[in-house]
Design a protein around this motif. Structure first.
Motif, PDB file in Angstrom:
ATOM      1  N   ALA A  93      -6.321 -24.687  -7.676  1.00  0.00           N
ATOM      2  CA  ALA A  93      -7.222 -24.031  -8.634  1.00  0.00           C
ATOM      3  C   ALA A  93      -6.671 -22.579  -9.602  1.00  0.00           C
ATOM      4  CB  ALA A  93      -8.324 -23.454  -7.990  1.00  0.00           C
ATOM      5  N   ARG A 140      -2.420 -25.071 -10.458  1.00  0.00           N
ATOM      6  CA  ARG A 140      -2.865 -26.158 -11.708  1.00  0.00           C
ATOM      7  C   ARG A 140      -1.302 -26.571 -12.198  1.00  0.00           C
ATOM      8  NH1 ARG A 140      -8.125 -24.441 -14.855  1.00  0.00           N
ATOM      9  NH2 ARG A 140      -9.300 -23.652 -13.259  1.00  0.00           N
ATOM     10  N   ALA A 171     -10.881 -31.305  -6.968  1.00  0.00           N
ATOM     11  CA  ALA A 171     -11.446 -30.024  -7.745  1.00  0.00           C
ATOM     12  C   ALA A 171     -12.529 -29.623  -7.149  1.00  0.00           C
ATOM     13  CB  ALA A 171     -11.647 -30.468  -9.152  1.00  0.00           C
ATOM     14  N   ALA A 220     -16.088 -27.764  -8.539  1.00  0.00           N
ATOM     15  CA  ALA A 220     -16.690 -27.665  -9.750  1.00  0.00           C
ATOM     16  C   ALA A 220     -18.282 -27.476  -9.363  1.00  0.00           C
ATOM     17  CB  ALA A 220     -16.496 -29.033 -10.748  1.00  0.00           C
ATOM     18  N   SER A 248     -18.230 -26.288 -15.696  1.00  0.00           N
ATOM     19  CA  SER A 248     -17.021 -25.773 -15.192  1.00  0.00           C
ATOM     20  C   SER A 248     -15.918 -27.034 -14.647  1.00  0.00           C
ATOM     21  CB  SER A 248     -17.566 -24.925 -13.796  1.00  0.00           C
ATOM     22  OG  SER A 248     -18.169 -25.848 -13.018  1.00  0.00           O
ATOM     23  N   TYR A 301     -12.277 -27.333 -16.308  1.00  0.00           N
ATOM     24  CA  TYR A 301     -11.371 -27.472 -15.401  1.00  0.00           C
ATOM     25  C   TYR A 301     -10.528 -29.060 -15.985  1.00  0.00           C
ATOM     26  CZ  TYR A 301      -8.488 -28.485 -11.104  1.00  0.00           C
ATOM     27  OH  TYR A 301      -7.347 -29.034 -10.360  1.00  0.00           O
ATOM     28  N   ASP A 346      -8.730 -28.727 -19.160  1.00  0.00           N
ATOM     29  CA  ASP A 346      -7.449 -27.697 -18.804  1.00  0.00           C
ATOM     30  C   ASP A 346      -6.248 -28.561 -18.227  1.00  0.00           C
ATOM     31  OD1 ASP A 346      -5.863 -25.128 -18.584  1.00  0.00           O
ATOM     32  OD2 ASP A 346      -6.174 -25.565 -16.435  1.00  0.00           O
ATOM     33  N   GLY A 402     -10.122 -20.921  -6.110  1.00  0.00           N
ATOM     34  CA  GLY A 402     -11.272 -22.025  -6.456  1.00  0.00           C
ATOM     35  C   GLY A 402     -12.599 -21.672  -5.928  1.00  0.00           C
TER      36      GLY A 402
END
Length: 450
Positions: free
Chosen positions: A217, A222, A234, A236, A241, A245, A248, A331
Motif C-alpha cells: 500500500a 506499490r 488491495a 479498498a 478509493s 488504487y 495508480d 494501507g
C-alpha cells in the motif's frame, strides 16, 4: 472493457472467519481450528465455487491469544495437505521476505508446486510488527526502506533459483545422466542482503515458477508490486478509493515495462448474504453484537499506533495524524482515515466497521444486490476480481458459493467450469520460460541463473 473479461476470485481463509467475534458465536468451528480436515473442507467448498485459489495470510508472533485465534496451522504445511484434498483450485500462502531466506522459501514453494501439480502461489510481504522481529533474533523490525530493499532482492533470488533448472534438464537416463549438468546452473548471487550459490535442489515445477502476489500500500510496496506481482491484493473501503488504487497500480505496472492486463488487482471483500437486505443486515448486527469493545479498542490501537483504550465509545473518533505523518503500515491506516472522513462515525461505530476485514469493502444484501456491486466495481475500473474474506466460516463462504456465484455466472461474469488445471491457467498467465521476465510482455531486466 473487453466483454470477455471475467472476475477473478480468491477465498481468504482465516480461523473461524474474518469477523473479530466469529469464534464467539454458538456453533462456530472453534474446536476444529487445529484439524487439517477443517481447512480441506473449506478449500473443497471454494473449489465447488470454481474460485481461482484459496489464500492464507501468516504472521510470526502469537498476538493477544485471549482475543481469539489469530494463527493456527503453519500455512505452507497446511497447503501440502490441502493440495491432496483438491484437484483444481490454486493454493496461496503469505511468505515473509524479512524472515525467510530466499533459498528456503524457493525450495518449499517449488516442492509444493510439484505436490499440487502446478497450483501454488506466494504472497510476498515484509511483515509489520516488532513482536515478530523478536522471534527471529532482532530487537525490532528493520526500517521500511531496508525491508523493501531486501524484499526486492529476495524475489530476484527466488526467481533465479526457480529458473536454475531448465525445463528439459531431467534426462532420467539410467545408463547415463539423471539430469544434464549443463542445464542445471548455479546462481552465484552476491547482493546487499543475500549470498546464494545455487542451483535450487528441486527441479523446475509444473508452473515454471509459483505465481507471485503482493499487497503493498505504501509507495515502496506499490513499486515492488508493479515490478514483480502477478496478482495484487488491495485494501479498498469504497469504489472511489478502489478506482484510485487501481488506476495508480495499472500506471505503475505499465511504467515498469509490464502489461497491466496481465496483473489482476483484487480488493478484499466481506459479504453478508440474505434472502432480503434486512435479513443480511440482521446477520451482520448479530455478529457485531458479540464483539468485546475492550479487545476491539486494543486492536484499533495496533492499527493507529496509539493507546485507544480510554476513548469514549459514543463520542466522535479523536483526531488522528494525516497519512503522511504515520510511520506504521500504510494501507489499513489510510482506510481508517477514509472511513472517518466519509462516515464521521463514533468510536463504537468505527469498531463495528472494522470488526470484519479491518476496513475492507463490505457488501450486505441479497445475492443480486451483492452481484450488482461486484459488477459495478469490475466494470468501473475498481477491481479485476476480489479476495473474498468470509466474516463467518464456513457459513459465509458456503452462502457466497451457493447464492452469489450462480448470479455472477448467469451474468457471464464468472466461469461455469475450470478450463485450466494450474493457478497460472486460472489467472490467464502463460507458463514462463526459464530466465524470462515475470510476464511475457515485461521488458524490464532482472537477474537470471548463470
Amino acid at each position: 472493457m473487453n466483454g470477455n473479461r471475467q472476475l477473478h476470485l480468491n477465498a481468504f481463509l482465516l480461523g473461524a472467519g474474518h469477523h473479530g467475534a466469529a469464534w464467539r458465536r454458538r456453533g462456530s468451528p472453534l474446536e476444529q481450528l487445529g484439524e487439517i480436515g477443517y481447512y480441506e473442507r473449506l478449500a473443497q467448498s471454494a473449489e465447488r465455487g470454481l474460485f481461482d485459489a484459496v489464500f492464507f495470510a501468516d504472521g510470526q508472533s502469537a498476538g493477544d491469544v485471549g482475543a481469539g485465534p489469530r494463527w493456527f496451522l503453519e500455512p505452507l504445511t497446511a497447503l501440502a495437505a490441502m493440495a491432496r484434498a483438491t484437484e483444481n483450485i490454486g493454493l496461496i500462502s503469505t511468505v515473509s521476505a524479512t524472515f525467510y531466506s530466499p533459498f528456503h522459501a524457493a525450495r518449499m514453494l517449488a516442492s509444493l508446486d510439484h505436490i499440487s501439480a502446478g497450483r501454488i502461489g506466494a504472497n510476498v510481504v515484509t511483515s509489520m510488527f516488532d513482536a515478530e522481529a523478536r522471534n527471529h533474533g532482532l530487537e525490532a523490525m528493520p526500517g521500511h526502506a531496508q525491508r523493501y530493499g531486501r524484499a526486492a532482492e529476495f524475489i530476484e533470488v527466488a526467481l533465479g533459483l526457480w529458473d536454475s533448472w531448465a525445463d528439459d534438464a531431467l534426462v532420467r537416463d539410467r545408463a547415463g545422466f539423471y539430469a544434464d549438468p549443463a542445464l542445471v546452473r548455479p546462481l552465484h548471487h552476491e547482493g546487499d542482503h543475500f549470498r546464494v550459490e545455487g542451483p535450487l535442489n528441486v527441479p523446475r515445477g509444473p508452473q515454471g515458477r509459483p505465481v507471485l502476489f503482493q499487497a503493498g500500500a505504501s509507495g515502496a510496496g506499490r513499486d515492488l508490486a508493479a515490478r514483480y506481482a502477478e496478482g495484487i491484493y488491495a485494501v479498498a473501503y469504497d469504489l472511489p478509493s478502489a478506482q484510485a488504487y487501481y488506476a495508480d497500480m495499472k500506471q505503475r505496472i505499465a511504467a515498469a515495462g509490464r502489461n497491466p492486463q496481465k496483473v489482476a488487482i483484487m480488493p478484499g471483500l466481506v459479504t453478508y448474504v440474505g434472502s432480503t437486505a434486512a435479513e443480511a443486515r440482521a446477520k451482520q448486527d448479530r455478529t457485531d453484537a458479540l464483539l468485546p469493545t475492550g479487545e476491539s479498542l486494543t486492536q484499533l490501537g495496533t492499527f493507529v499506533q496509539q493507546d485507544c483504550t480510554g476513548w469514549e465509545l459514543d463520542a466522535p473518533v479523536p483526531s488522528l495524524p494525516p497519512a503522511a505523518e504515520f510511520t506504521g503500515p500504510q494501507g489499513r491506516y489510510a482506510t481508517i482515515l477514509r472511513i472517518i472522513e466519509t462516515e464521521r462515525p463514533t468510536v463504537r461505530q468505527l469498531l463495528g466497521r472494522l470488526a470484519a476485514g479491518g476496513g475492507h469493502c463490505t457488501m450486505v444484501g441479497t445475492p443480486e444486490q451483492i452481484a450488482d456491486q461486484m459488477e459495478l466495481w469490475f466494470r468501473s475500473g475498481g477491481a479485476d476480481g476480489f479476495n473474498l474474506m468470509p466474516p463467518l466460516l464456513p457459513d459465509s463462504l458456503d452462502e457466497f458459493v451457493d447464492d452469489v456465484i450462480p448470479v455472477l455466472q448467469r451474468r457471464g461474469l464468472f466461469r461455469t467450469r475450470y478450463t485450466a488445471s494450474t493457478l497460472r491457467g486460472h489467472l490467464g498467465l502463460d507458463r514462463p520460460a526459464a530466465g524470462a521476465p515475470p510476464n511475457e510482455d515485461d521488458r524490464s531486466s532482472r537477474l537470471t541463473a548463470s
